[in-house]
Structures are given as C-alpha cells and as structure tokens.
Design an enzyme around this catalytic site. Structure first.
Site, PDB file in Angstrom:
ATOM      1  N   GLY A 123      37.447 116.218  71.485  1.00  0.00           N
ATOM      2  CA  GLY A 123      37.114 117.552  72.469  1.00  0.00           C
ATOM      3  C   GLY A 123      37.794 118.864  71.777  1.00  0.00           C
ATOM      4  N   THR A 163      40.488 120.723  72.734  1.00  0.00           N
ATOM      5  CA  THR A 163      41.984 120.655  72.561  1.00  0.00           C
ATOM      6  C   THR A 163      42.397 119.628  71.713  1.00  0.00           C
ATOM      7  OG1 THR A 163      41.826 120.757  75.047  1.00  0.00           O
ATOM      8  CG2 THR A 163      43.956 120.751  74.140  1.00  0.00           C
ATOM      9  N   ASP A 174      39.643 116.246  81.542  1.00  0.00           N
ATOM     10  CA  ASP A 174      38.705 117.203  82.483  1.00  0.00           C
ATOM     11  C   ASP A 174      39.519 117.535  83.617  1.00  0.00           C
ATOM     12  OD1 ASP A 174      36.299 117.214  80.581  1.00  0.00           O
ATOM     13  OD2 ASP A 174      36.166 114.939  81.021  1.00  0.00           O
ATOM     14  N   LYS A 201      42.751 122.437  84.558  1.00  0.00           N
ATOM     15  CA  LYS A 201      42.343 121.039  84.568  1.00  0.00           C
ATOM     16  C   LYS A 201      43.261 120.272  85.616  1.00  0.00           C
ATOM     17  CE  LYS A 201      39.702 121.348  80.628  1.00  0.00           C
ATOM     18  NZ  LYS A 201      40.070 120.609  79.468  1.00  0.00           N
ATOM     19  N   ASP A 220      45.432 113.501  73.754  1.00  0.00           N
ATOM     20  CA  ASP A 220      43.921 113.770  73.927  1.00  0.00           C
ATOM     21  C   ASP A 220      43.964 114.777  75.102  1.00  0.00           C
ATOM     22  OD1 ASP A 220      41.128 113.825  74.056  1.00  0.00           O
ATOM     23  OD2 ASP A 220      40.967 111.629  74.430  1.00  0.00           O
ATOM     24  N   GLY A 221      42.663 115.460  75.305  1.00  0.00           N
ATOM     25  CA  GLY A 221      42.560 116.274  76.305  1.00  0.00           C
ATOM     26  C   GLY A 221      42.140 115.702  77.596  1.00  0.00           C
ATOM     27  N   GLY A 271      35.987 111.890  79.557  1.00  0.00           N
ATOM     28  CA  GLY A 271      34.592 111.290  79.235  1.00  0.00           C
ATOM     29  C   GLY A 271      33.471 112.313  79.470  1.00  0.00           C
ATOM     30  N   GLU A 286      38.458 106.083  73.575  1.00  0.00           N
ATOM     31  CA  GLU A 286      39.473 106.826  74.116  1.00  0.00           C
ATOM     32  C   GLU A 286      40.324 105.913  74.726  1.00  0.00           C
ATOM     33  OE1 GLU A 286      37.722 110.126  76.097  1.00  0.00           O
ATOM     34  OE2 GLU A 286      37.174 111.203  74.177  1.00  0.00           O
TER      35      GLU A 286
HETATM   36  C1  5RP Z   1      36.113 113.693  75.817  1.00  0.00           C
HETATM   37  C2  5RP Z   1      37.171 114.226  76.855  1.00  0.00           C
HETATM   38  C3  5RP Z   1      37.848 115.357  76.439  1.00  0.00           C
HETATM   39  O1  5RP Z   1      39.167 115.391  76.392  1.00  0.00           O
HETATM   40  C4  5RP Z   1      37.648 116.200  77.814  1.00  0.00           C
HETATM   41  O2  5RP Z   1      36.259 116.586  78.147  1.00  0.00           O
HETATM   42  C5  5RP Z   1      38.688 117.532  77.552  1.00  0.00           C
HETATM   43  O3  5RP Z   1      37.762 118.408  76.735  1.00  0.00           O
HETATM   44  P1  5RP Z   1      38.232 119.870  75.960  1.00  0.00           P
HETATM   45  O4  5RP Z   1      39.665 119.691  75.415  1.00  0.00           O
HETATM   46  O5  5RP Z   1      37.212 120.146  75.146  1.00  0.00           O
HETATM   47  O6  5RP Z   1      38.455 120.806  77.326  1.00  0.00           O
HETATM   48  O7  5RP Z   1      37.544 113.503  77.867  1.00  0.00           O
HETATM   49  O8  5RP Z   1      35.386 112.663  76.195  1.00  0.00           O
END
Ligand code: 5RP
Length: 223
Positions: free
Chosen positions: A26, A28, A84, A121, A81-82, A95, A103
C-alpha cells in the site's frame, strides 16, 4: 512530508541491524520501503526483507533491499504495514488490496507487528468506514454469502470493470457490510469458522504497536 511518510520514516528509524523485516503493501508501506532502503544504502543497515505482495517485492528489489522468499522463512523480527481501520483495542481492518493472505501470514509470523497510519484510519469500531473484505474460493461464494447473510452481513462480490475482482491467489472478494455495529474480535472468530473463506480483512490480536501521525504529531499506541 505528509503524515503517512512521517510514520514510515519513524518506523524505519527503529529497525536495527540483523533484523528480518516483513514489508506490507500500500502507499504507507511504500514510504516505509523507501525509508528503509535509504538506511540500507547510506547507513549500511544490515537487514533482510520478506514482501507481502508482488508490488512490494518489485519495489524492494528495485531499491536494492536483500529479499528472502516467504517459503524459506519461519519467523520474522517485525512486520510493518498500513491499515484501513484501527479500533481502540488495536483490532485492524485491512485488505482493500489483493494481498491480505500474505499480509496476515507475515503479521502472524512476526515477533512484532507495527501498523502505520494517519489519523483518518482510527475508528470506534471495525467496519465503520469500509465493508469487511472476505476472500472466498470462487466455487464457494454463494454458500459463504448465505452464511454471512444469516449473521446479518450483506456480501457483494467486488467488481473490476465489467468483470469480477480476483486476488493474487485467484480468490473472489465479498465486500461485506453488517447491519449492526461489529465487535471485531467476535466477528474474526465467526468468520474463521465459515468453510470456503480463504481469509478476511479483520486482523485481531496481531498488532503490537500502532504509529499514528496527525498533522505532524506522532503518537504510539502499544498493546
Ligand atoms: C492492503 C492494505 C493496506 O495496508 C491498506 O489498504 C492501507 O493502504 P494505504 O497505506 O495505501 O492507505 O491493507 O491490503
């Protein structure tokens, strides 16, 4: 520098020599990969990485990070990881992309799981802003949709143009909204019990720390 970049830089600063680091997917996670690659290059930071998607693999490779494949890894030091959505008890919704199987595997295999978010978020409860992505085996989608319906969930197959959205591993996705406020941990357990579901976007009791940046101010929440 925006809030996503700021948390990514902060997390990259915390990585130490010798670590095996899981890379999320993603925008982030991309900032984190870039920040980590800079430290690898300019500070000779000795690390190895495992990526959660083809996109992150390509990015890590292009930036010269030493990659290991998931098949050859039993445990990691940290997965970054980021997300939502992040609820107050650090249950996550993830996801929106197509790679949540990898992930979750990496999050589970890691001694620590750091989640990088901006303030948009944070939510009171999972499902507040997004439906729950539920990956299903293609032949099972209707049976799963019926099971979800009995639980008060309306699952809609995710579309991709005129066709259906297919994940990296060939699953379909039922984006599922629930008619009542969701208890993320309880729904996690209930979804884990439905045959035909490959994986779903609720990450319960996996995050060990959440780094959140809001208008330049960084906060850290741990379990
Ligand atoms: C991908 C994810 C991402 O980490 C989530 O969607 C956040 O995305 P972003 O950092 O672009 O806001 O879970 O499966």
């Amino acid at each position: 520098m925006n809030d996503k970049q700021r948390v990514a830089e902060h997390a990259a600063e915390k990585i130490q020599n010798g670590m095996l680091v899981g890379l999320g997917t993603g925008s982030t996670a991309n900032y984190f990969i870039e920040a980590l690659a800079r430290r690898h290059l300019h500070e000779s930071l000795q690390i190895q990485v495992v990526a959660s998607s083809v996109v992150s693999t390509i990015k890590a490779k292009q930036l010269g990070l030493p990659l290991r494949s998931m098949e050859h890894v039993a445990e990691l030091d940290v997965y970054v990881d980021g997300a939502d959505e992040v609820a107050p008890d650090l249950t996550l919704l993830k996801g929106r992309g197509a790679d949540l199987v990898r992930e979750k595997l990496l999050a589970k295999a890691s001694a620590a799981f750091w989640v990088l978010i901006d303030n948009s978020k944070t939510v009171e409860h999972i499902g507040q802003n997004f439906p729950i992505p539920i990956e299903v085996m293609p032949f099972a989608w209707q049976l799963v949709q019926n099971s979800l319906s009995a639980m008060g969930g309306q699952g809609q197959l995710r579309k991709n143009g005129d066709g259906l959205f297919v994940t990296s591993y060939g699953s379909l996705v039922l984006d599922t909204a629930f008619d009542k406020q969701i208890d993320g941990k309880r729904l996690n357990a209930e979804l884990n019990d439905i045959p035909g579901i490959v994986e779903h976007g609720i990450f319960a009791q996996l995050a060990t720390a959440v780094f959140c940046s809001h208008e330049g101010v960084l906060a850290e929440k741990t379990v």
